[in-house]
Design a protein around this motif. Structure first.
Motif, short mmCIF file in Angstrom:
data_model
loop_
_atom_site.label_atom_id
_atom_site.label_comp_id
_atom_site.label_asym_id
_atom_site.label_seq_id
_atom_site.Cartn_x
_atom_site.Cartn_y
_atom_site.Cartn_z
N GLY A 167 -19.54 -1.31 6.85
CA GLY A 167 -20.22 -0.09 7.23
C GLY A 167 -19.31 1.06 7.62
O GLY A 167 -19.66 2.23 7.44
N GLU A 168 -18.11 0.74 8.14
CA GLU A 168 -17.23 1.80 8.64
C GLU A 168 -15.89 1.88 7.91
O GLU A 168 -15.43 2.97 7.55
N GLU A 169 -15.27 0.76 7.68
CA GLU A 169 -13.91 0.79 7.13
C GLU A 169 -13.86 1.11 5.64
O GLU A 169 -12.96 1.82 5.18
N LEU A 170 -14.81 0.59 4.88
CA LEU A 170 -14.76 0.84 3.44
C LEU A 170 -14.86 2.33 3.13
O LEU A 170 -14.27 2.81 2.15
N GLY A 171 -15.57 3.06 3.97
CA GLY A 171 -15.66 4.51 3.78
C GLY A 171 -14.30 5.18 3.95
O GLY A 171 -13.96 6.12 3.22
N SER A 172 -13.51 4.69 4.90
CA SER A 172 -12.17 5.27 5.09
C SER A 172 -11.26 4.91 3.92
O SER A 172 -10.38 5.70 3.55
N ASP A 232 7.82 11.33 0.85
CA ASP A 232 6.92 11.54 1.98
C ASP A 232 5.46 11.33 1.59
O ASP A 232 4.66 10.85 2.41
N THR A 233 5.12 11.69 0.37
CA THR A 233 3.76 11.46 -0.11
C THR A 233 3.44 9.97 -0.10
O THR A 233 2.40 9.54 0.40
N VAL A 234 4.37 9.18 -0.66
CA VAL A 234 4.18 7.73 -0.70
C VAL A 234 4.10 7.16 0.71
O VAL A 234 3.25 6.31 1.01
N GLN A 235 4.96 7.66 1.60
CA GLN A 235 4.94 7.17 2.97
C GLN A 235 3.60 7.50 3.65
O GLN A 235 3.10 6.71 4.47
N GLY A 236 3.02 8.62 3.31
CA GLY A 236 1.72 8.98 3.86
C GLY A 236 0.65 7.97 3.46
O GLY A 236 -0.21 7.61 4.27
N TRP A 237 0.70 7.50 2.21
CA TRP A 237 -0.25 6.48 1.77
C TRP A 237 -0.05 5.19 2.56
O TRP A 237 -1.02 4.55 3.00
N ILE A 238 1.21 4.82 2.74
CA ILE A 238 1.53 3.59 3.48
C ILE A 238 1.08 3.71 4.93
O ILE A 238 0.50 2.78 5.50
N ASP A 239 1.32 4.85 5.54
CA ASP A 239 0.93 5.06 6.93
C ASP A 239 -0.59 4.94 7.10
O ASP A 239 -1.07 4.35 8.07
N ALA A 240 -1.33 5.50 6.15
CA ALA A 240 -2.79 5.42 6.21
C ALA A 240 -3.26 3.97 6.11
O ALA A 240 -4.17 3.54 6.82
N GLY A 241 -2.61 3.21 5.22
CA GLY A 241 -2.95 1.80 5.09
C GLY A 241 -2.60 1.01 6.34
O GLY A 241 -3.34 0.10 6.75
N THR A 242 -1.48 1.37 6.97
CA THR A 242 -1.07 0.69 8.20
C THR A 242 -2.06 0.94 9.33
O THR A 242 -2.41 0.01 10.07
N VAL A 243 -2.52 2.16 9.45
CA VAL A 243 -3.51 2.49 10.48
C VAL A 243 -4.80 1.69 10.26
O VAL A 243 -5.41 1.19 11.21
N ALA A 244 -5.21 1.56 9.00
CA ALA A 244 -6.40 0.78 8.69
C ALA A 244 -6.21 -0.68 9.08
O ALA A 244 -7.13 -1.31 9.62
N MET A 245 -5.03 -1.22 8.82
CA MET A 245 -4.75 -2.61 9.20
C MET A 245 -4.76 -2.77 10.72
O MET A 245 -5.22 -3.80 11.24
N GLN A 246 -4.28 -1.79 11.43
CA GLN A 246 -4.30 -1.86 12.89
C GLN A 246 -5.72 -1.84 13.43
O GLN A 246 -6.03 -2.53 14.42
N ARG A 247 -6.59 -1.04 12.81
CA ARG A 247 -7.99 -1.03 13.23
C ARG A 247 -8.63 -2.40 13.00
O ARG A 247 -9.38 -2.90 13.85
N LEU A 248 -8.33 -3.01 11.86
CA LEU A 248 -8.88 -4.33 11.56
C LEU A 248 -8.35 -5.37 12.54
O LEU A 248 -9.09 -6.22 13.03
N GLU A 249 -7.07 -5.30 12.83
CA GLU A 249 -6.45 -6.24 13.76
C GLU A 249 -7.11 -6.16 15.13
O GLU A 249 -7.36 -7.19 15.78
N ALA A 250 -7.42 -4.95 15.58
CA ALA A 250 -8.07 -4.77 16.88
C ALA A 250 -9.44 -5.44 16.93
O ALA A 250 -9.87 -5.92 17.98
#
Length: 256
Positions: free
Chosen positions: A39-44, A63-81
């Motif tokens: 309901g929430e994560e797939l939208g992000s 930097d563009t590629v790193q931005g994609w990685i950073d976004a994925g990392t934040v998503a993983m952190q939300r899931l971990e929480a």
């Protein structure tokens, strides 16, 4: 994705033999977690896919590629929480014998990784790095051009050997889990939560330096390969993105 309600317990079963009641409890706890994710994560994820497609319309930088990685990392952190409370609850339910079985399986996995990675010589390390790199890019671009392959080979050859530092850090983490989970004294959940939050800051200088160096090398190579893609590769990439977007929308719609 739609089978995660039984795939996750099946995966957990590879590490510890759960009782019938524990399996029921795990399945019940997974239901709200999976509802939240759908309901929430797939939208992000959909937003990230759209952002990547927009970026691909112009030149790509490291930097563009790193931005994609950073976004994925934040998503993983939300899931971990969201996953940690469930993991802690299961940790409370496990008997001493089950916990010992779980820890033994973790150490078995560590031994397998050390045998697989540490026995490689330098040439094998470079070749496997290249194979993994090329395979991942070909999944989205299709067949790579000779110049793109050469760029990946150059990047693979300049990577710092990282497996020893990574496995040493992983072994230290398992040592901590062994101590805390064997005793499971009051407050053990907070011990693990804090240790996990501080884990990155406690990595060795060798680990951090190698990680950052390799990240820069890989990001630059990805950017170069993407910028050099052919019309055919661009069409392949566009189709892959469209398929991914379609899948995400379908999964999101199934939440209704």
């Amino acid at each position: 994705y739609n089978q995660l309600d039984w795939l996750i317990p099946w995966y957990v079963g590879d590490y510890v033999d759960l009782t019938r009641d524990q399996k029921i409890s795990l399945k019940q706890q997974l239901e709200p977690l999976l509802r939240w994710h759908r309901g929430e994560e797939l939208g992000s994820y959909l937003i990230l896919v759209d952002s990547i497609e927009q970026d691909l319309a112009g030149p790509i930088s490291s930097d563009t590629v790193q931005g994609w990685i950073d976004a994925g990392t934040v998503a993983m952190q939300r899931l971990e929480a969201q996953v940690l409370p469930l993991a802690f609850d299961m940790g409370e339910q496990l008997s001493g014998e089950q916990m010992q079985e779980f820890l033994e399986k973790l150490w078995d996995k560590q031994a397998e990784l050390e045998e697989e990675y540490l026995e490689r010589d330098e040439q094998e390390y470079v070749e496997e790095s290249y194979d993994n790199f090329a395979e991942n890019l070909q999944e989205f671009l299709g067949k790579l051009e000779p110049e793109q392959k050469q760029r990946i080979r150059e990047a693979s050859a300049s990577l710092l050997r990282f497996d020893t530092a990574w496995l040493a850090e992983r072994r230290a983490w398992l040592d901590l889990l062994q101590r805390v989970l064997t005793a499971r004294e009051p407050g053990w959940q907070e011990q693990i939560r804090q240790a996990n939050a501080q884990r990155e800051g406690q990595q060795s200088a060798e680990y951090r330096d190698a990680y950052l160096h390799n990240q820069r090398v890989i990001n630059a190579a990805i950017a170069d390969v993407l910028n050099a893609r052919s019309d055919k590769q661009s069409a392949h990439l566009k189709e892959e993105i469209a398929d991914l977007r379609k899948l995400l929308r379908k999964l999101i719609a199934q939440a209704d």
